[in-house]
Design a protein around this motif. Structure first.
Motif, PDB file in Angstrom:
ATOM      1  N   ASN A  13      -1.093  16.811  58.299  1.00 53.65           N
ATOM      2  CA  ASN A  13      -1.342  15.115  58.700  1.00 53.65           C
ATOM      3  C   ASN A  13      -0.078  14.608  58.825  1.00 53.65           C
ATOM      4  N   ILE A  14       0.520  14.487  59.904  1.00 47.84           N
ATOM      5  CA  ILE A  14       2.050  14.351  60.072  1.00 47.84           C
ATOM      6  C   ILE A  14       1.918  13.336  61.468  1.00 47.84           C
ATOM      7  N   ASP A  15       1.435  11.910  61.613  1.00 47.46           N
ATOM      8  CA  ASP A  15       1.581  11.105  62.218  1.00 47.46           C
ATOM      9  C   ASP A  15       2.275  10.189  62.925  1.00 47.46           C
ATOM     10  N   CYS A  19       5.616  10.158  57.794  1.00 47.98           N
ATOM     11  CA  CYS A  19       4.950  10.926  56.982  1.00 47.98           C
ATOM     12  C   CYS A  19       6.346  11.804  57.100  1.00 47.98           C
ATOM     13  N   TYR A  20       6.518  12.010  58.555  1.00 49.39           N
ATOM     14  CA  TYR A  20       7.679  13.425  58.383  1.00 49.39           C
ATOM     15  C   TYR A  20       8.501  13.417  57.314  1.00 49.39           C
ATOM     16  N   LYS A  22       8.288  11.832  54.545  1.00 44.49           N
ATOM     17  CA  LYS A  22       8.248  11.484  53.031  1.00 44.49           C
ATOM     18  C   LYS A  22       7.975  13.308  52.908  1.00 44.49           C
ATOM     19  N   GLN A  43       1.232  20.124  63.937  1.00 40.39           N
ATOM     20  CA  GLN A  43       1.005  19.270  62.652  1.00 40.39           C
ATOM     21  C   GLN A  43       0.634  20.595  61.264  1.00 40.39           C
ATOM     22  N   THR A  64       2.607  13.339  48.548  1.00 46.74           N
ATOM     23  CA  THR A  64       2.885  12.267  49.950  1.00 46.74           C
ATOM     24  C   THR A  64       1.490  11.651  50.789  1.00 46.74           C
ATOM     25  N   ARG A  66      -0.971  12.969  51.129  1.00 48.91           N
ATOM     26  CA  ARG A  66      -2.210  13.822  52.324  1.00 48.91           C
ATOM     27  C   ARG A  66      -2.644  14.797  51.725  1.00 48.91           C
TER      28      ARG A  66
END
Length: 82
Positions: A13-15, A19-20, A22, A43, A64, A66
């Motif tokens: 998940n790249i919200d 996030c990107y 990280k 994603q 991350t 994630r």
């Protein structure tokens, strides 16, 4: 470090921008990864290099926080460049 060269595609998940960045920072810190591609809209995160695939997925998960799902894993003949 692995003696085999892999190309691996993962779903993450790249919200948002955070996030990107990280994910990108975590990938840059892994020295056995030669190339990476982060596709935000799909994603997906693609990496290639001489690494142990499970170790990369676990490190990415821990750094991350994630979920990481391995979609595709290919072993490639590595050609050394001069």
């Amino acid at each position: 470090m692995s003696d085999k060269f892999y190309c691996m595609t993962m779903r993450m998940n790249i919200d948002c921008n955070g996030c990107y960045h990280k994910i990108r920072r975590a990938l840059l810190e892994m020295h056995d990864i030669e190339r990476h591609l982060i596709e935000r809209k799909q994603q997906r995160v693609s990496v290639s290099g001489a690494f142990v695939p499970q170790d990369v997925a676990i490190k990415l998960r821990k750094r991350t926080n994630r979920r990481v799902e391995i979609l595709e894993l290919k072993e490639v003949d590595h050609v050394h460049r001069p």
